[in-house]
Design a protein around this motif. Structure first.
Motif, PDB file in Angstrom:
ATOM      1  N   GLU A   1       0.830  -1.206   0.000  1.00  0.00           N
ATOM      2  CA  GLU A   1       0.000   0.000   0.000  1.00  0.00           C
ATOM      3  C   GLU A   1       0.870   1.264   0.000  1.00  0.00           C
ATOM      4  O   GLU A   1       0.556   2.238  -0.683  1.00  0.00           O
ATOM      5  CB  GLU A   1      -0.923   0.022   1.222  1.00  0.00           C
ATOM      6  CG  GLU A   1      -1.946  -1.098   1.254  1.00  0.00           C
ATOM      7  CD  GLU A   1      -1.456  -2.302   2.029  1.00  0.00           C
ATOM      8  OE1 GLU A   1      -2.304  -3.025   2.573  1.00  0.00           O
ATOM      9  OE2 GLU A   1      -0.217  -2.510   2.109  1.00  0.00           O
TER      10      GLU A   1
ATOM     11  N   MET B   1       1.247   3.990  -3.059  1.00  0.00           N
ATOM     12  CA  MET B   1       1.027   5.422  -2.865  1.00  0.00           C
ATOM     13  C   MET B   1       2.159   6.231  -3.492  1.00  0.00           C
ATOM     14  O   MET B   1       1.930   7.277  -4.107  1.00  0.00           O
ATOM     15  CB  MET B   1       0.911   5.726  -1.365  1.00  0.00           C
ATOM     16  CG  MET B   1       0.508   7.155  -1.052  1.00  0.00           C
ATOM     17  SD  MET B   1       0.272   7.397   0.734  1.00  0.00           S
ATOM     18  CE  MET B   1      -1.062   6.222   1.035  1.00  0.00           C
TER      19      MET B   1
ATOM     20  N   VAL C   1      -5.425   1.427  -3.720  1.00  0.00           N
ATOM     21  CA  VAL C   1      -4.746   2.686  -3.386  1.00  0.00           C
ATOM     22  C   VAL C   1      -4.644   3.574  -4.625  1.00  0.00           C
ATOM     23  O   VAL C   1      -4.963   4.772  -4.585  1.00  0.00           O
ATOM     24  CB  VAL C   1      -3.336   2.401  -2.820  1.00  0.00           C
ATOM     25  CG1 VAL C   1      -2.508   3.692  -2.765  1.00  0.00           C
ATOM     26  CG2 VAL C   1      -3.437   1.795  -1.420  1.00  0.00           C
TER      27      VAL C   1
ATOM     28  N   ILE D   1      -6.629   7.256  -5.316  1.00  0.00           N
ATOM     29  CA  ILE D   1      -5.906   8.500  -5.602  1.00  0.00           C
ATOM     30  C   ILE D   1      -6.373   9.083  -6.929  1.00  0.00           C
ATOM     31  O   ILE D   1      -6.614  10.286  -7.051  1.00  0.00           O
ATOM     32  CB  ILE D   1      -4.388   8.250  -5.601  1.00  0.00           C
ATOM     33  CG1 ILE D   1      -3.914   7.938  -4.180  1.00  0.00           C
ATOM     34  CG2 ILE D   1      -3.626   9.450  -6.172  1.00  0.00           C
ATOM     35  CD1 ILE D   1      -2.476   7.500  -4.077  1.00  0.00           C
TER      36      ILE D   1
END
Length: 449
Positions: free
Chosen positions: A187, A191, A216, A220
């Motif tokens: 994760e 990111m 993730v 985003i």
């Protein structure tokens, strides 16, 4: 000019060697230094053709190669930035031109390095940042229709991430790698990789083995209000009757199988097609088909059918190379080797060298029950190479039998010397490090072009 070993040293290599001696090695993830340098150079990164920005743990280079092959088959000029190189620094900078483009000319690269170094005025910076600025200068000064820019490490603070408005951001498969810089969970790594996503710009998410990573990236992209295409949901491929069916919301295409070996390359090809469409390129199905069959990406499940090392191996043996060096790469390489065995069964031997930022046990575990034996070797091109004896212990810990060898040639000789002539000739896979593959291609006399 020649090196101490007698090899010819290019003008660009002399300039880069001088930078390596002057500036710190390794990574120092930040955008401040590269931004300052680009301002002094007149912000060349703002004068590029449409940019396809590609991040991910595995599959970045292959996806870039598919994009390039398809666009060039469409008759377009394509700049390509990849890293690291295998043999020569010039491999990082492919200049778009009619036909297939070309690696940057030596004097052109040397001149660009000198200009960028002068603009930096001796301030603290990494060599990768200087070379990233060199890439922007070269790509801004040579007209082209597209620029394929591969992230060096991570994404959010990678030196390439000064591009404000990419035509598309592509995030390929994410797994554990470079944990010291990016985090110890997928994760966290996802990111960092997703840091190349920009407000409102299209995003393509390639095949992911980790659902957490996909979520993730998707979160985003949605927060930044980006049009998103996800492999397996918005586009996908299926192999049928020796052909590749590609489908998205617009069309269904019947295509040839990719030239690059391995089932994972079908998903990489799909991501490339979807990315080019998301970036606004009008593609003919014939150009896509041509790109898939003519794509070239050295050192990734590449068979060495000729050359010095290929001739050194026993007659009818298969010699393969792949630069994959983390557990995720190990899984797809092992699957590709198993698929080869489905067509023609051969005992598999590994010749492996790795550097100490990797997870050797995780890599070797993918080959447990498949590889008959492992020979571990040094990585001459890197000071961070794992001692072959320690690397052999990692292979044993992963459930394989292993021993160290002095070098790749000695390992190949050991496979051939101990071979049972009543069996099929072996399949030998050399890998674990792109640095090692650079030495292998140099020894073999087949550097990338």
């Amino acid at each position: 000019m020649t090196s101490a070993g007698g090899a010819l040293v290019s003008a660009a290599e002399r300039e880069i060697d001088a930078l390596m001696a002057l500036h710190p090695k390794g990574f120092d993830l930040s955008l401040g230094r590269i931004t300052r340098l680009l301002e002094r150079l007149g912000n060349p990164h703002e004068r590029l053709p449409p940019v396809i920005h590609i991040a991910g743990t595995n599959g970045k280079g292959s996806t870039s190669a598919f994009c390039r092959a398809i666009l060039e088959a469409q008759g377009l000029k394509v700049h390509v930035h990849t890293s690291p190189h295998l043999v020569n620094w010039h491999e990082r900078f492919r200049i778009g031109a009619d036909g297939s483009g070309h690696l940057v000319d030596d004097e052109v690269l040397a001149d660009a390095v000198r200009r960028v170094a002068a603009a930096n005025q001796g301030e603290t910076i990494t060599v990768f940042e200087i070379l990233t600025a060199v890439m922007f200068v070269l790509f801004a000064e040579h007209p082209a229709d597209a620029a394929l820019i591969e992230v060096g490490l991570g994404g959010r603070f990678d030196a390439t991430n000064v591009i404000a408005h990419p035509a598309v951001a592509v995030i390929m498969s994410i797994s554990l790698d470079h944990q010291a810089y990016l985090g110890d969970r997928v994760e966290l790594i996802a990111m960092e990789k997703a840091g190349i996503i920009k407000q409102g710009s299209p995003v393509v998410i390639g095949a992911q083995t980790e659902d957490a990573a996909r979520e993730v990236i998707l979160n985003i992209a949605e927060r930044l209000r980006c049009p998103v295409s996800v492999y397996g949901q918005d586009f996908f491929t299926v192999q049928e009757h020796g052909r590749l069916a590609y489908q998205d919301e617009d069309e269904l295409m019947d295509l040839p199988l990719p030239r690059l070996a391995g089932r994972h390359q079908q998903a990489n090809a799909a991501a490339a097609i979807r990315a080019l469409k998301a970036a606004g390129f009008e593609l003919d199905e014939a150009a896509i088909a041509s790109g898939l069959t003519h794509v070239y990406w050295p050192g990734r499940l590449e068979r060495l059918a000729e050359g010095r090392l290929a001739d050194f191996a026993m007659q009818d043996a298969e010699l393969w190379i792949d630069g994959g060096h983390n557990p995720g790469a190990g899984l797809v390489i092992a699957e590709a080797m198993a698929n080869l065995n489905d067509r023609e069964s051969r005992p598999l031997f590994l010749i492996t060298g790795m550097i100490n930022t990797k997870d050797p046990v995780g890599y070797f575990e993918a080959f447990a029950g498949m590889a008959r034996h492992v020979y571990t070797v040094p990585v001459p091109a890197s000071e961070a190479g794992i001692d072959p004896d320690l690397l052999a212990q990692s292979a044993v810990e992963a459930g394989l039998t292993a021993e160290s060898a002095v070098n790749v040639e000695t390992a190949i000789a050991s496979v051939c010397k101990n071979w049972n002539p009543d069996e099929r000739p072996p399949r030998i896979l050399i890998g674990g490090s792109l640095y090692l593959l650079g030495d292998v291609l140099k020894l073999n006399g087949t550097p990338p072009v």
